[in-house]
Design an enzyme around this catalytic site. Structure first.
Site, PDB file in Angstrom:
ATOM      1  N   HIS A 305      34.534  46.436  45.232  1.00  0.00           N
ATOM      2  CA  HIS A 305      34.102  45.386  44.304  1.00  0.00           C
ATOM      3  C   HIS A 305      34.244  45.911  42.881  1.00  0.00           C
ATOM      4  O   HIS A 305      33.908  47.066  42.596  1.00  0.00           O
ATOM      5  CB  HIS A 305      32.634  45.037  44.597  1.00  0.00           C
ATOM      6  CG  HIS A 305      32.033  44.075  43.623  1.00  0.00           C
ATOM      7  ND1 HIS A 305      30.996  44.409  42.781  1.00  0.00           N
ATOM      8  CD2 HIS A 305      32.323  42.785  43.354  1.00  0.00           C
ATOM      9  CE1 HIS A 305      30.671  43.360  42.037  1.00  0.00           C
ATOM     10  NE2 HIS A 305      31.464  42.366  42.366  1.00  0.00           N
ATOM     11  N   ASN A 306      34.766  45.069  41.978  1.00  0.00           N
ATOM     12  CA  ASN A 306      34.944  45.470  40.568  1.00  0.00           C
ATOM     13  C   ASN A 306      35.507  46.896  40.482  1.00  0.00           C
ATOM     14  O   ASN A 306      34.936  47.779  39.843  1.00  0.00           O
ATOM     15  CB  ASN A 306      33.617  45.377  39.806  1.00  0.00           C
ATOM     16  CG  ASN A 306      33.204  43.931  39.571  1.00  0.00           C
ATOM     17  OD1 ASN A 306      33.939  42.999  39.887  1.00  0.00           O
ATOM     18  ND2 ASN A 306      32.022  43.732  39.021  1.00  0.00           N
ATOM     19  N   GLU A 335      39.725  44.942  43.687  1.00  0.00           N
ATOM     20  CA  GLU A 335      39.496  43.727  42.901  1.00  0.00           C
ATOM     21  C   GLU A 335      40.003  43.912  41.473  1.00  0.00           C
ATOM     22  O   GLU A 335      39.808  44.972  40.869  1.00  0.00           O
ATOM     23  CB  GLU A 335      38.003  43.393  42.877  1.00  0.00           C
ATOM     24  CG  GLU A 335      37.713  42.067  42.202  1.00  0.00           C
ATOM     25  CD  GLU A 335      36.239  41.685  42.229  1.00  0.00           C
ATOM     26  OE1 GLU A 335      35.944  40.513  41.945  1.00  0.00           O
ATOM     27  OE2 GLU A 335      35.392  42.547  42.531  1.00  0.00           O
ATOM     28  N   ASP A 337      39.831  41.834  37.865  1.00  0.00           N
ATOM     29  CA  ASP A 337      39.369  40.733  37.001  1.00  0.00           C
ATOM     30  C   ASP A 337      40.274  40.679  35.778  1.00  0.00           C
ATOM     31  O   ASP A 337      40.258  41.601  34.961  1.00  0.00           O
ATOM     32  CB  ASP A 337      37.928  40.997  36.526  1.00  0.00           C
ATOM     33  CG  ASP A 337      36.899  40.479  37.516  1.00  0.00           C
ATOM     34  OD1 ASP A 337      37.304  39.846  38.489  1.00  0.00           O
ATOM     35  OD2 ASP A 337      35.703  40.714  37.305  1.00  0.00           O
ATOM     36  N   HIS A 350      35.113  43.426  33.080  1.00  0.00           N
ATOM     37  CA  HIS A 350      34.097  42.547  33.649  1.00  0.00           C
ATOM     38  C   HIS A 350      33.748  41.522  32.581  1.00  0.00           C
ATOM     39  O   HIS A 350      33.033  41.839  31.625  1.00  0.00           O
ATOM     40  CB  HIS A 350      32.872  43.367  34.068  1.00  0.00           C
ATOM     41  CG  HIS A 350      31.994  42.651  35.036  1.00  0.00           C
ATOM     42  ND1 HIS A 350      30.701  43.002  35.288  1.00  0.00           N
ATOM     43  CD2 HIS A 350      32.237  41.574  35.844  1.00  0.00           C
ATOM     44  CE1 HIS A 350      30.178  42.190  36.187  1.00  0.00           C
ATOM     45  NE2 HIS A 350      31.100  41.327  36.547  1.00  0.00           N
ATOM     46  N   GLU A 384      40.966  37.995  40.380  1.00  0.00           N
ATOM     47  CA  GLU A 384      40.047  37.046  39.743  1.00  0.00           C
ATOM     48  C   GLU A 384      40.731  36.657  38.436  1.00  0.00           C
ATOM     49  O   GLU A 384      40.641  37.375  37.437  1.00  0.00           O
ATOM     50  CB  GLU A 384      38.686  37.713  39.488  1.00  0.00           C
ATOM     51  CG  GLU A 384      37.934  38.086  40.755  1.00  0.00           C
ATOM     52  CD  GLU A 384      37.472  36.867  41.542  1.00  0.00           C
ATOM     53  OE1 GLU A 384      37.142  35.843  40.906  1.00  0.00           O
ATOM     54  OE2 GLU A 384      37.457  36.919  42.782  1.00  0.00           O
TER      55      GLU A 384
END
Length: 765
Positions: A305-306, A335, A337, A350, A384
């Protein structure tokens, strides 16, 4: 003490220059760049540093701490300072675990090359060391720390100090007696082999000696027949015990005559018990041993995650290093973003926080380089996407150009699939997970028609997505803003959409809705809270859903400190991608590392058959096993060379206890612990048996934790080891402990006896 490894160390001009020492610039940030004097110690295994040559030196790192050495141009930090510091004179030392990299800049290219080549040579040497050489190195490190005046000899006073550092509480008279016995030269000090003999006298294993004598008829040796009996009866090795006994004698018996006579001495027996052969982790589960030809949705997938964060979620640092570390530890789903960045280049961070930003291009370059270093099974990029149409075009361009052949942009055989491909079929491929404009069926139909103009594509993209995004008000999505239009319109660029093949992201409404409207290549993401409530309300439906579709679970946005949830309850429901904040050590990451330790650490673990059956009746909250419950008996016998909680505190010696924790379905989740042993981290003895009842062993993980008892506050963590039930070996086994970061604490271990049996009829439930 250098003599222990000296004869085996490579002799090399670079190493000799490193031992003379070099002034280099240590770089931590744009504002922190300081000159330091670095020197390889005479043992060839540790590097110390001081403010200047001849200054007060302190340890910087041990060669065994080093994972790899990179050139200056591979360092994010040094690249950012390229105008100020020459890249070709820089290099980066990358450590195991979560320790920060060490960036150094030498005074010349030649000096940088000396250190890079020398360190790489030593790292290769350490990697290839056998069990005895690793023990020698460990002893050498201790000798360096105990020899306070660095004269290569240890006085009794230095030995007393070292015993405290090594967690040994010993009567002074007894310690002096052992010291005098080891001091063969009668010089009043210990050198090299004398120190080794002193250490051996400290590490006599009375409990192993007793075990050996129980199985040996003469107390001197185990005959082949006696050893075969031991392997069959106690180690549960089965029918191949006879062949295995011969192999083990050949591998572990130190004397040639013993090997010829097919007997095992006490030293050989101890060597076997302390080796990989005597480890709790079954060597059968170390290579790829599972069927890798089933559809992707039938596997647990090691997920991050992230991934770009190496700190917290609010103001932590974003770094390409996050991707490198995740991929190198076997993570297969990362991931990304992505947001609009300056000069038309998308950036990764983020969103709406103070976390730093990194160019998307750098992230893709790092993924291309490191994706398949640890595992050649497929990597999934979970995108994302928060970018404008223009920068989405740039994203698609970078993915296509940088990843090249690695990127999967069409179905494998060019045909419309009927199920997800397998990890085996996708070897060496990188898949994109994200929003997609159309279904695969529509893509295939369109290929036969005339290609549309870019303007028509943009208009259709807006129409296609408008209805979808209006019903997902909380989903962050790419949007365009027209000056004359107050409402923003979501758009998705067709060139990026077309790169999504098998992993189309869709919103989840209900299991019935998914069955009716979605296809097997479409997948949903669930927040931890949503996934938990679904497991409680409709656990069996969730299990069935995960037999035909992929699910991704991600941590709550409230976890701003990058803490983790317990992944076990989501694995119990068959969720494949349970995304973890990999930068945060702790129990939760121990479970993740424990599950994915098997199957060559390839990042894919086949789910149990009842989580792959579309008609499964399994409910993770109310499990009913078709088999009898298993009873697990663990006798915690002893511990060896447990490290101090605070290595720099000479006075305190640990009071160790062992806690055994079972994670699985709710009824199986349990923990028990031994009493603590006062003031002995060196060779504590417990001799206590713990008993557990396991209903669904296929989902169980065992975690062994050693703690330092503290009556005033929480017990301090010393070390742990976590493994799946199905990888556990029965019998007398050593458990080799790992640090919070998952790094070996060699030679720290605990010695146990493990036995499993079916629960007897009528036993209490």
């Amino acid at each position: 003490m250098a003599s222990l490894l000296q004869g085996r160390l490579p002799i090399n001009q670079d190493l000799l220059l490193m031992q003379k020492g070099t002034m280099m610039r240590k770089v931590r940030s744009k504002s922190w760049k300081k000159l330091r004097y670095f020197r390889l110690q005479d043992d060839g295994m540790t590097v110390w540093h001081a403010r200047q040559a001849g200054g007060r030196a302190k340890p910087s790192f041990s060669i065994s701490d080093v994972d790899t050495v990179r050139e200056g141009h591979e360092s994010e930090l040094l690249r950012n300072l390229a105008e100020e510091l020459p890249l070709e004179q820089g290099f980066t030392i990358v450590f195991h675990g979560r320790r920060s990299n060490l960036d150094l800049v030498a005074n010349s290219v030649e000096e940088a090359q000396v250190w890079m080549q020398g360190l790489r040579l030593l790292v290769d040497f350490v990697t290839s060391m056998d069990q005895q050489e690793r023990l020698d190195q460990w002893l050498s490190d201790w000798f360096q720390r105990g020899d306070k005046n660095q004269d290569g000899r240890m006085s009794f006073r230095e030995v007393q100090r070292l015993l405290h550092l090594m967690n040994v509480e010993m009567d002074q008279e007894h310690a002096f007696q052992l010291f005098q016995t080891a001091d063969a030269s009668q010089s009043g000090t210990l050198e090299g082999e004398e120190f080794v003999n002193f250490y051996k006298s400290l590490t006599q294993r009375a409990e192993v000696q007793e075990l050996f004598e129980n199985f040996s008829s003469d107390g001197q040796k185990l005959t082949l027949l006696e050893f075969v009996d031991f392997l069959q009866e106690w180690q549960k090795e089965g029918e191949h015990a006879s062949d295995l006994a011969l192999e083990l004698i050949d591998r572990h018996e130190p004397s040639d005559s013993g090997k010829l006579r097919h007997v095992l001495s006490m030293d050989g027996f101890l060597s076997y018990l302390c080796s990989k052969d005597g480890d709790i982790f079954n060597p059968i589960c170390l290579p790829i041993y599972q069927d890798m030809t089933q559809p992707l949705n039938h596997y647990y997938i090691n997920s991050s995650h992230n991934t770009y964060l190496v700190g917290d979620q609010f103001c932590g640092q974003s770094s390409v290093e996050g991707y490198i570390r995740a991929l190198k530890r076997g993570c297969r789903c990362v991931e990304v973003d992505i947001w609009d960045g300056p000069s038309g280049e998308p950036i990764v961070y983020h969103g709406h926080t103070l976390t730093s930003r990194i160019p998307f291009k750098d992230v893709v370059t790092a993924i291309a380089q490191y994706a398949f270093q640890t595992s050649d099974y497929p990597v999934i990029l979970s995108l994302e996407n928060h970018c404008s149409w223009e920068q989405q075009e740039v994203i698609a361009h970078h993915l296509t150009e940088i990843l090249g052949e690695q990127l999967l942009s069409t179905t494998l055989d060019g045909q419309l699939p009927t199920q997800l491909p397998s990890p085996e079929e996708l070897r060496g491929k990188i898949l994109v997970k994200g929003k997609k404009l159309k279904t695969l069926e529509e893509d295939f139909e369109e290929e036969e028609e005339e290609p549309e103009s870019e303007l028509e594509g943009e208009q259709e993209a807006e129409l296609e997505l408008e209805a979808q995004f209006e019903s997902e008000p909380h989903e962050l999505s790419p949007r365009s803003k027209d000056k004359n239009d107050k409402k923003s319109k979501p758009i998705l660029c067709p060139s990026l959409s077309s790169l999504v093949v098998y992993l189309k992201a869709v919103s989840f409404y209900s299991f019935a809705h998914s069955r009716e409207h979605y296809r097997f290549y479409e997948m949903s993401s669930f927040s931890e809270a949503k996934a938990k409530s679904l497991i409680k309300e409709a656990g069996n439906e969730f299990v069935q859903h995960n037999t035909w579709q992929l699910s991704r679970v991600y941590p709550s946005g409230l976890r701003t400190d990058s803490s983790n949830y317990n992944p076990q309850e989501f694995w119990n429901a068959g969720c494949q991608m349970v995304a973890m904040n990999m930068q945060t050590a702790g129990l939760e990451m121990d479970l993740c590392d424990g599950l994915f330790r098997q199957n060559a650490g390839c990042g894919y673990v086949l789910k149990p058959d009842f989580l792959r059956d579309a008609q499964s009746s399994f409910h993770p909250e109310r499990p009913i096993s078709p088999f009898k419950a298993q009873v697990l008996l663990i006798k915690v016998i002893s511990g060896q060379q447990l490290p101090k909680v605070d290595k720099n505190k000479e006075g305190s010696i640990v009071d160790p206890l062992v806690r055994v924790e079972i994670f699985g379905v709710r009824p199986d989740t349990a923990r028990q612990e031994t009493s603590y042993v006062e003031n002995n981290g060196f060779n504590p003895y417990w001799g206590q048996t713990l008993c557990f009842r396991i209903l669904v062993p296929e989902l169980a993980l065992l975690r062994f934790v050693v703690k330092d008892y503290d009556w005033k506050s929480r017990n301090d963590f010393i070390g742990q080891y976590t493994l799946p039930w199905n990888c556990m070996q029965q019998g007398y086994r050593h458990i080799h402990l790992l640090s919070k970061d998952g790094i070996s604490l060699h030679p720290a271990s605990i010695f146990v006896h493990i036995c499993t049996q079916e629960e007897l009829e009528g036993a209490d439930s």
